[in-house]
Design a protein around this motif. Sequence first.
Motif, PDB file in Angstrom:
ATOM      1  N   ALA A 265     -15.601  -4.312  -2.851  1.00 49.59           N
ATOM      2  CA  ALA A 265     -16.940  -4.236  -1.404  1.00 49.59           C
ATOM      3  C   ALA A 265     -17.109  -2.907  -0.899  1.00 49.59           C
ATOM      4  CB  ALA A 265     -15.933  -5.769  -0.754  1.00 49.59           C
ATOM      5  N   ARG A 266     -18.648  -2.819  -0.839  1.00 48.48           N
ATOM      6  CA  ARG A 266     -19.043  -2.178   0.163  1.00 48.48           C
ATOM      7  C   ARG A 266     -18.381  -2.351   1.699  1.00 48.48           C
ATOM      8  NH1 ARG A 266     -24.439  -3.143  -2.548  1.00 48.48           N
ATOM      9  NH2 ARG A 266     -24.681  -2.859  -4.571  1.00 48.48           N
ATOM     10  N   PRO A 267     -18.887  -1.083   2.119  1.00 46.72           N
ATOM     11  CA  PRO A 267     -18.440  -1.671   3.946  1.00 46.72           C
ATOM     12  C   PRO A 267     -19.290  -2.953   4.033  1.00 46.72           C
ATOM     13  CG  PRO A 267     -19.445   0.783   3.450  1.00 46.72           C
ATOM     14  CD  PRO A 267     -19.352   0.151   1.821  1.00 46.72           C
ATOM     15  N   ASP A 268     -20.373  -2.635   3.722  1.00 43.30           N
ATOM     16  CA  ASP A 268     -21.206  -4.274   4.297  1.00 43.30           C
ATOM     17  C   ASP A 268     -20.623  -5.460   4.022  1.00 43.30           C
ATOM     18  OD1 ASP A 268     -22.593  -4.284   2.154  1.00 43.30           O
ATOM     19  OD2 ASP A 268     -24.338  -3.429   2.056  1.00 43.30           O
ATOM     20  N   GLY A 269     -19.843  -5.548   2.846  1.00 48.92           N
ATOM     21  CA  GLY A 269     -19.090  -6.644   3.081  1.00 48.92           C
ATOM     22  C   GLY A 269     -20.147  -7.216   1.334  1.00 48.92           C
ATOM     23  N   THR A 270     -21.074  -7.209   0.155  1.00 47.15           N
ATOM     24  CA  THR A 270     -21.621  -7.018  -1.174  1.00 47.15           C
ATOM     25  C   THR A 270     -20.483  -6.345  -1.641  1.00 47.15           C
ATOM     26  OG1 THR A 270     -22.995  -5.078  -0.336  1.00 47.15           O
ATOM     27  CG2 THR A 270     -23.596  -7.487   0.645  1.00 47.15           C
ATOM     28  N   GLN A 271     -20.544  -6.938  -2.807  1.00 50.34           N
ATOM     29  CA  GLN A 271     -19.573  -6.245  -3.982  1.00 50.34           C
ATOM     30  C   GLN A 271     -20.871  -5.046  -4.757  1.00 50.34           C
ATOM     31  OE1 GLN A 271     -17.943  -8.323  -7.080  1.00 50.34           O
ATOM     32  NE2 GLN A 271     -19.916  -7.481  -8.971  1.00 50.34           N
ATOM     33  N   VAL A 272     -19.961  -3.904  -5.226  1.00 48.30           N
ATOM     34  CA  VAL A 272     -20.585  -2.518  -5.350  1.00 48.30           C
ATOM     35  C   VAL A 272     -21.718  -3.314  -7.224  1.00 48.30           C
ATOM     36  CG1 VAL A 272     -18.877  -0.799  -4.847  1.00 48.30           C
ATOM     37  CG2 VAL A 272     -18.770  -2.193  -7.514  1.00 48.30           C
ATOM     38  N   PHE A 273     -22.589  -2.359  -7.002  1.00 47.57           N
ATOM     39  CA  PHE A 273     -23.514  -2.574  -7.879  1.00 47.57           C
ATOM     40  C   PHE A 273     -24.606  -4.054  -7.468  1.00 47.57           C
ATOM     41  CE2 PHE A 273     -19.998   0.125 -10.464  1.00 47.57           C
ATOM     42  CZ  PHE A 273     -21.037   0.635 -10.493  1.00 47.57           C
ATOM     43  N   SER A 274     -24.200  -4.934  -6.997  1.00 49.73           N
ATOM     44  CA  SER A 274     -24.647  -5.710  -6.663  1.00 49.73           C
ATOM     45  C   SER A 274     -26.103  -5.526  -5.555  1.00 49.73           C
ATOM     46  CB  SER A 274     -24.654  -6.856  -5.441  1.00 49.73           C
ATOM     47  OG  SER A 274     -24.211  -6.564  -4.345  1.00 49.73           O
ATOM     48  N   ARG A 275     -27.615  -6.101  -4.919  1.00 51.99           N
ATOM     49  CA  ARG A 275     -28.872  -6.315  -4.886  1.00 51.99           C
ATOM     50  C   ARG A 275     -28.675  -5.476  -3.579  1.00 51.99           C
ATOM     51  NH1 ARG A 275     -32.075 -10.825  -4.325  1.00 51.99           N
ATOM     52  NH2 ARG A 275     -30.340 -11.290  -3.651  1.00 51.99           N
ATOM     53  N   GLY A 276     -27.097  -6.140  -2.534  1.00 46.05           N
ATOM     54  CA  GLY A 276     -26.488  -5.893  -1.534  1.00 46.05           C
ATOM     55  C   GLY A 276     -27.553  -6.470   0.234  1.00 46.05           C
ATOM     56  N   SER A 277     -27.783  -7.337  -0.760  1.00 45.54           N
ATOM     57  CA  SER A 277     -28.508  -8.599   0.418  1.00 45.54           C
ATOM     58  C   SER A 277     -27.417  -9.826   0.866  1.00 45.54           C
ATOM     59  CB  SER A 277     -29.547  -9.629  -0.369  1.00 45.54           C
ATOM     60  OG  SER A 277     -28.648 -10.619  -0.943  1.00 45.54           O
ATOM     61  N   LYS A 278     -27.638  -9.601   2.649  1.00 42.84           N
ATOM     62  CA  LYS A 278     -26.855 -10.100   3.498  1.00 42.84           C
ATOM     63  C   LYS A 278     -25.963 -11.174   2.978  1.00 42.84           C
ATOM     64  CE  LYS A 278     -26.486 -12.572   7.576  1.00 42.84           C
ATOM     65  NZ  LYS A 278     -27.948 -12.379   9.197  1.00 42.84           N
ATOM     66  N   ARG A 279     -26.623 -12.170   1.708  1.00 44.94           N
ATOM     67  CA  ARG A 279     -25.991 -13.614   1.308  1.00 44.94           C
ATOM     68  C   ARG A 279     -25.369 -13.351   0.028  1.00 44.94           C
ATOM     69  NH1 ARG A 279     -31.335 -15.812  -1.334  1.00 44.94           N
ATOM     70  NH2 ARG A 279     -31.112 -14.683  -3.601  1.00 44.94           N
TER      71      ARG A 279
END
Length: 375
Positions: A265-279
Amino acid sequence: ATVMPTSNNKRLRGSKGPNGKGGASGKIRVNSLTQKTAWDSWTSHLEKRRTPLPIAKVVPNSSVHPLKWAIGDAYFGSASQELVPVLIKAAGGKRVAIRHALEQLASWIEASESQEPSEAFALECLAWCHASPVLALECEPSEWVALIDRIRDIATAAVAIAVQEQPLEHQLLSGELGLTFAYLYPELSGSKKLAKTAERSLSYGVSELLDGEGLPQSRYLSVFRQLLACWTRCSVMSGESGRKCFDSDSQLQYEWVIRQTVCLARPDGTQVFSRGSKRDRNTDLIVAAIEHAGDAADEAAAERALPGQHFKSKSRVEHSLPESSAYSSWGEVCVMRPKWSRKSPLFSATWGDRTVNLELITSGERLWSDPWKFD
């Protein structure tokens, strides 16, 4: 925070069947329910039984229904995005949603005959299955039996899906769908057999897709959290019914998956290599998974590495924390951070399919996230 059932919790007893037989005996034939007397007895039983609990009540503090814990991009903008929420509301007893679901029931059964396996279709199947106990109280017996027969047929046929090629579809349809049916209807003939097939499929999927310590092969990273959602729902339902959905090795791997989800997980909670959107943060999923099958080390790592106040670690001792980096030569994936902290630098890499993907985050900012391809 939700208190999830574990192997140490008191088991729920099987519900009594309409003939007074224990629910786990599974003696009621579905096709016999088209007879009026049998149907009246069955629907009366469904209306009165106290267990099994709907899955939304097993995890009551989740802000989203468990079926919506983690969903891939293809679902959004599809017809499934309209249908699945209706069925979720119907499963919760919402009258308007029940009416809308029944209006679509016959056409969905017919259309499902030509549907190819996909995540969106699998979520539809699961949503129909979860809604079916409520729908039984409002529809004709022939309609309900047709739905139940179709769900069982889909789950049975899904065993043939190649798990290496369609891992999520295999686990959702061959594993979770059959397990959900058996969880909801222990009274029905064939449920125990369907549960055993589902448990074998789930254990097989875990063993094939993971490296032995919870890390997936790099090509499966895009569905890793959807798989965690599937496996967590299955583990929750199995815990409620007093069964185990994984063999002993796969159970240990599932527990490792929870740890590696935090590690990836990134610091914002999204997974590494994902788009990184809030959902893509999937907070409810990670909270539920940790509370269901995680340990104090998982809680401590999540508290330090993930945003929000969702994780309350019992330990503040740094040496009790698990390793903050992970590497898998088999999975062709690695994540490196010096310590569990949202401010810590985070370097991730995958190198499968002749493509190297690199991502670098420092002070919470993504500095680099691009593929390198070579001939």
